[in-house]
Design a protein around this motif. Structure first.
Motif, PDB file in Angstrom:
ATOM      1  N   LYS A 131       0.863  -1.191   0.000  1.00 57.97           N
ATOM      2  CA  LYS A 131       0.000   0.000   0.000  1.00 57.97           C
ATOM      3  C   LYS A 131       0.891   1.229   0.000  1.00 57.97           C
ATOM      4  O   LYS A 131       1.743   1.387   0.887  1.00 57.97           O
ATOM      5  CB  LYS A 131      -0.869   0.026   1.252  1.00 57.97           C
ATOM      6  CG  LYS A 131      -1.988  -0.982   1.232  1.00 57.97           C
ATOM      7  CD  LYS A 131      -2.865  -0.779   2.441  1.00 57.97           C
ATOM      8  CE  LYS A 131      -3.949  -1.838   2.464  1.00 57.97           C
ATOM      9  NZ  LYS A 131      -4.338  -2.178   3.818  1.00 57.97           N
ATOM     10  N   GLY A 133       1.315   5.506  -0.215  1.00 56.20           N
ATOM     11  CA  GLY A 133       0.580   6.732   0.080  1.00 56.20           C
ATOM     12  C   GLY A 133       1.483   7.844   0.538  1.00 56.20           C
ATOM     13  O   GLY A 133       2.619   7.619   0.971  1.00 56.20           O
ATOM     14  N   LYS A 159      -3.193  12.085 -10.452  1.00 60.69           N
ATOM     15  CA  LYS A 159      -3.125  11.090  -9.370  1.00 60.69           C
ATOM     16  C   LYS A 159      -2.206  11.555  -8.244  1.00 60.69           C
ATOM     17  O   LYS A 159      -2.475  11.309  -7.063  1.00 60.69           O
ATOM     18  CB  LYS A 159      -2.680   9.726  -9.909  1.00 60.69           C
ATOM     19  CG  LYS A 159      -2.998   8.601  -8.934  1.00 60.69           C
ATOM     20  CD  LYS A 159      -2.747   7.224  -9.495  1.00 60.69           C
ATOM     21  CE  LYS A 159      -3.793   6.751 -10.454  1.00 60.69           C
ATOM     22  NZ  LYS A 159      -5.026   6.291  -9.768  1.00 60.69           N
ATOM     23  N   ASP A 162      -4.215  13.849  -6.175  1.00 53.91           N
ATOM     24  CA  ASP A 162      -5.187  13.035  -5.435  1.00 53.91           C
ATOM     25  C   ASP A 162      -4.509  12.420  -4.197  1.00 53.91           C
ATOM     26  O   ASP A 162      -5.007  12.545  -3.068  1.00 53.91           O
ATOM     27  CB  ASP A 162      -5.711  11.954  -6.403  1.00 53.91           C
ATOM     28  CG  ASP A 162      -6.671  10.963  -5.784  1.00 53.91           C
ATOM     29  OD1 ASP A 162      -6.994  11.115  -4.592  1.00 53.91           O
ATOM     30  OD2 ASP A 162      -7.092  10.028  -6.499  1.00 53.91           O
ATOM     31  N   MET A 163      -3.331  11.807  -4.406  1.00 53.59           N
ATOM     32  CA  MET A 163      -2.644  11.134  -3.298  1.00 53.59           C
ATOM     33  C   MET A 163      -2.167  12.118  -2.245  1.00 53.59           C
ATOM     34  O   MET A 163      -2.313  11.880  -1.042  1.00 53.59           O
ATOM     35  CB  MET A 163      -1.430  10.332  -3.821  1.00 53.59           C
ATOM     36  CG  MET A 163      -1.727   9.273  -4.850  1.00 53.59           C
ATOM     37  SD  MET A 163      -2.896   8.040  -4.298  1.00 53.59           S
ATOM     38  CE  MET A 163      -1.977   7.261  -2.987  1.00 53.59           C
ATOM     39  N   ARG A 168      -4.859   9.527   0.777  1.00 52.85           N
ATOM     40  CA  ARG A 168      -5.356   8.147   0.722  1.00 52.85           C
ATOM     41  C   ARG A 168      -4.241   7.174   0.344  1.00 52.85           C
ATOM     42  O   ARG A 168      -3.197   7.576  -0.159  1.00 52.85           O
ATOM     43  CB  ARG A 168      -6.509   8.037  -0.273  1.00 52.85           C
ATOM     44  CG  ARG A 168      -6.094   8.015  -1.734  1.00 52.85           C
ATOM     45  CD  ARG A 168      -7.296   7.805  -2.653  1.00 52.85           C
ATOM     46  NE  ARG A 168      -6.930   7.920  -4.052  1.00 52.85           N
ATOM     47  CZ  ARG A 168      -6.512   6.911  -4.808  1.00 52.85           C
ATOM     48  NH1 ARG A 168      -6.385   5.698  -4.301  1.00 52.85           N
ATOM     49  NH2 ARG A 168      -6.210   7.095  -6.079  1.00 52.85           N
ATOM     50  N   MET A 170      -2.913   3.799  -1.879  1.00 56.53           N
ATOM     51  CA  MET A 170      -3.107   3.163  -3.183  1.00 56.53           C
ATOM     52  C   MET A 170      -2.640   1.712  -3.059  1.00 56.53           C
ATOM     53  O   MET A 170      -1.533   1.457  -2.584  1.00 56.53           O
ATOM     54  CB  MET A 170      -2.209   3.909  -4.168  1.00 56.53           C
ATOM     55  CG  MET A 170      -2.390   3.593  -5.602  1.00 56.53           C
ATOM     56  SD  MET A 170      -0.913   4.146  -6.535  1.00 56.53           S
ATOM     57  CE  MET A 170      -1.114   5.880  -6.601  1.00 56.53           C
ATOM     58  N   LYS A 171      -3.487   0.777  -3.485  1.00 61.61           N
ATOM     59  CA  LYS A 171      -3.072  -0.624  -3.417  1.00 61.61           C
ATOM     60  C   LYS A 171      -2.127  -0.972  -4.576  1.00 61.61           C
ATOM     61  O   LYS A 171      -2.013  -0.209  -5.539  1.00 61.61           O
ATOM     62  CB  LYS A 171      -4.300  -1.528  -3.457  1.00 61.61           C
ATOM     63  CG  LYS A 171      -5.105  -1.458  -2.171  1.00 61.61           C
ATOM     64  CD  LYS A 171      -6.193  -2.510  -2.190  1.00 61.61           C
ATOM     65  CE  LYS A 171      -7.028  -2.413  -0.927  1.00 61.61           C
ATOM     66  NZ  LYS A 171      -8.322  -3.084  -1.059  1.00 61.61           N
ATOM     67  N   GLU A 174      -3.375  -0.738  -8.264  1.00 65.58           N
ATOM     68  CA  GLU A 174      -3.500   0.649  -8.744  1.00 65.58           C
ATOM     69  C   GLU A 174      -2.096   1.234  -8.998  1.00 65.58           C
ATOM     70  O   GLU A 174      -1.881   1.922 -10.006  1.00 65.58           O
ATOM     71  CB  GLU A 174      -4.260   1.507  -7.723  1.00 65.58           C
ATOM     72  CG  GLU A 174      -4.527   2.913  -8.241  1.00 65.58           C
ATOM     73  CD  GLU A 174      -5.274   3.809  -7.246  1.00 65.58           C
ATOM     74  OE1 GLU A 174      -5.684   3.319  -6.172  1.00 65.58           O
ATOM     75  OE2 GLU A 174      -5.413   5.006  -7.546  1.00 65.58           O
ATOM     76  N   ALA A 175      -1.162   0.937  -8.112  1.00 64.87           N
ATOM     77  CA  ALA A 175       0.213   1.443  -8.283  1.00 64.87           C
ATOM     78  C   ALA A 175       0.833   0.884  -9.563  1.00 64.87           C
ATOM     79  O   ALA A 175       1.597   1.558 -10.249  1.00 64.87           O
ATOM     80  CB  ALA A 175       1.064   1.064  -7.069  1.00 64.87           C
ATOM     81  N   CYS A 178      -0.798   2.605 -12.717  1.00 60.54           N
ATOM     82  CA  CYS A 178      -0.388   3.991 -13.011  1.00 60.54           C
ATOM     83  C   CYS A 178       1.125   4.123 -13.184  1.00 60.54           C
ATOM     84  O   CYS A 178       1.633   5.231 -13.341  1.00 60.54           O
ATOM     85  CB  CYS A 178      -0.909   4.950 -11.940  1.00 60.54           C
ATOM     86  SG  CYS A 178      -0.141   4.759 -10.334  1.00 60.54           S
TER      87      CYS A 178
END
Ligand code: CAA
Length: 262
Positions: A131, A133, A159, A162-163, A168, A170-171, A174-175, A178
């Motif tokens: 995870k 972040g 992104k 967003d982070m 939040r 990111m799992k 998702e990592a 992107c």
């Protein structure tokens, strides 16, 4: 090498050597305290001078690569204190300044400074429980060891915003989607997969691998035409090495090359 906050192990064969540095503060989820980052910079300095080592793996535990800077050390900080003892610039950036290839093998939390240290490595291989972040905003600050810059370059503005703004996590999938990580593997295959990649790199010509890393990193610092000029000059310079002769001769003779780092 004996350290309080790191476990350092070397795997050296005739094809090349790999050193694994395991961040080891399990009770604090490998929070990056001053002792740890000082030890890390020291270990990397020694590895840079060690001719037997061609690649380094930086990793943590199954639960945490690193949960960020040690908040207990930061909470009473002052501007002048942080400015005078610029630990991020002096010690943390040693990972980014390291000249040999270095891979981050990330399982569990890579948050705040943990994500930033992973991004200082050349690439990230993530376990499926990873995870990522930049949760600093939840602490009333923002990323301070390259997060706003390296994350943006890795995943783009939207992104990264967003982070950094929501804080939040990111799992791993998702990592991967992107481009923050190069591969995702099951947790129990993380070290084996990373070691396989590291051994492959360590078996190449050391100077050629270092110049390749330098060329890729230059793309973050310069224009396209200057970067291509730099790449071409390095490519041409490689023809002054014995390893270029050996690599191409081995191909022509249908055998495995034996690089001498010369
Ligand atoms: N600093 C110091 N200690 C930390 C820490 C950190 N960054 N992260 C975790 N710990 C400690 C906890 O205080 C706890 O210690 P105690 O058992 O003594 O209470 C221990 O590690 C285990 O943590 P949790 O009990 O919180 O474990 P959890 O599984 O419930 O939660 C977590 C895990 C979500 C990662 C949570 O620990 C957490 O949110 N940690 C902080 C993450 C964070 O904000 N990181 C950014 C730090 S600032 C920074 O990094 C600035 C920069 O850009 C360089």
């Amino acid at each position: 090498m004996a350290y309080n906050t790191l476990e350092v192990t070397k795997d050296i064969t005739k094809d090349g050597g790999v050193c694994t540095i395991k961040l080891n503060r399990p009770n604090a989820l490998n929070a990056l305290c001053a002792e740890l980052t000082t030890e890390l910079a020291d270990a990397l300095g020694k590895l840079e001078a060690d001719d037997k080592i061609g690649c380094v793996i930086l990793t943590g535990s199954d639960k945490a690569f690193a949960a960020g800077a040690d908040i207990t050390e930061l909470k009473d900080g002052t501007f002048l204190g942080m400015y005078d003892h610029d630990v991020f610039g002096l010690y943390w950036e040693a990972v980014a300044r390291f000249r040999k290839p270095i891979i981050a093998a990330v399982a569990g939390y890579a948050l705040g400074g943990g994500c930033e240290i992973a991004m200082m490595c050349d690439f990230i291989i993530a376990a499926d429980n990873a995870k990522f972040g930049q949760p600093e905003i939840n602490l009333g600050v923002m990323p301070g060891a390259g997060g706003t810059q390296r994350l943006t370059k890795a995943v783009g503005k939207s992104k990264a915003m967003d982070m950094c703004l929501t804080g939040r996590m990111m799992k791993a999938d998702e990592a991967h989607a992107c481009g923050l990580v190069s591969r995702v593997v099951p947790l129990d295959e993380l070290m084996e997969t990373t070691m396989e990649a590291a051994k492959k790199i360590a078996g190449q010509s050391g100077p050629i691998a270092m110049m390749t890393k330098e060329a890729v990193n230059t793309s973050f610092e310069t224009t396209l035409s200057q970067g291509i000029h730099f790449e071409r000059r390095l490519f041409q310079a490689m023809f002054s090495t014995e390893d270029q002769k050996e690599g191409m001769a081995a191909f022509a003779e249908k055998r495995k090359p034996h690089f001498k780092n010369k």
